[in-house]
Design a protein around this motif. Structure first.
Motif, short mmCIF file in Angstrom:
data_model
loop_
_atom_site.label_atom_id
_atom_site.label_comp_id
_atom_site.label_asym_id
_atom_site.label_seq_id
_atom_site.Cartn_x
_atom_site.Cartn_y
_atom_site.Cartn_z
N GLU A 106 17.61 -34.64 29.84
CA GLU A 106 17.71 -33.36 28.67
C GLU A 106 18.96 -33.55 28.10
O GLU A 106 19.47 -33.26 27.14
CB GLU A 106 17.94 -32.19 29.38
N ASP A 158 13.55 -34.28 22.91
CA ASP A 158 12.91 -35.10 23.31
C ASP A 158 12.93 -36.99 23.70
O ASP A 158 12.56 -37.49 22.43
CB ASP A 158 10.80 -34.81 23.02
N LYS A 159 13.27 -37.44 24.82
CA LYS A 159 13.47 -38.82 24.81
C LYS A 159 12.72 -39.99 24.32
O LYS A 159 12.97 -41.31 24.36
CB LYS A 159 13.85 -39.09 25.93
N SER A 160 11.35 -39.28 24.51
CA SER A 160 9.91 -39.95 23.87
C SER A 160 10.21 -40.06 22.73
O SER A 160 9.15 -40.91 22.04
CB SER A 160 8.96 -39.86 24.80
N LYS A 161 11.01 -39.63 21.99
CA LYS A 161 10.87 -39.89 20.41
C LYS A 161 11.21 -40.88 19.99
O LYS A 161 11.82 -41.22 20.22
CB LYS A 161 11.19 -38.63 19.49
#
Length: 190
Positions: A106, A158-161
């Protein structure tokens, strides 16, 4: 007697309607905002690395209070120099870095120089359980000139963005979340 019974039935019906209409449906419980890390001081250390990548004793430190004012107001670093960059956040004199590490999925630090030649590279030395960078520990390569460096700790992103992928993403806010830390200071690399 019939009148009394009718009136009692009427009164009972009205009382029932009032009772039923006065009951309200349970209000939905709002989704709680993720708790942000509370800090009252921050320290950023730039530890010079030699040509082999080993740490030297040459360390430059910048401190921040809760107000975000840097001390010193600017720092001198070597142009083209590589630095191990360590960030420590404090609350009441104690490091809260472990909280950030424990909730690493997070949290992510971004390093945004005011000019393209300011910081030429940053590598995350610390990772979350999904192998995505956090930024409490990293290796930074400095360009040359005078520039401001903004350091942001984003929480609940959102670290995947795509906007969260680059260490210097100017659009990091599009990955969601909120800033836990947002400070800036001047670097002189001449």
């Amino acid at each position: 007697m019939k009148k009394i019974t009718s009136r009692l039935a009427f009164i009972a019906a009205i009382a029932g309607i009032i009772t039923i209409s006065s009951c309200s449906k349970d209000k939905p419980t709002p989704t709680p905002e993720p708790a942000q890390e509370e800090y009252d001081a921050a320290r950023i250390q730039f530890i010079a690395l030699d040509a082999s990548g080993n740490q030297t004793t040459d360390t430059t430190t910048v401190n921040f209070g809760k107000d975000g004012v840097p001390s010193p107001s600017h720092s001198h670093l070597a142009p083209g120099g590589k630095y191990r960059t360590l960030i420590t956040l404090f609350y009441k004199g104690n490091s809260i870095n472990q909280e950030i590490i424990d909730e690493g999925t997070e949290h992510k630090f971004f390093f945004i120089p005011s000019v393209a030649a300011g910081v030429t590279n940053f590598v995350y030395n610390d990772k979350d359980k999904d192998n995505r960078g956090i930024g409490l520990d990293g290796t930074m390569t400095i360009g040359s000139g005078e520039f401001d460096l903004k350091i942001v700790l984003r929480h609940a992103l959102d670290k995947s963005k795509p906007e969260a992928q680059a260490w210097n993403s100017p659009n990091y806010t599009a990955a969601g979340g909120e800033d836990d830390l947002n400070v800036a200071f001047e670097i002189h690399a001449e």
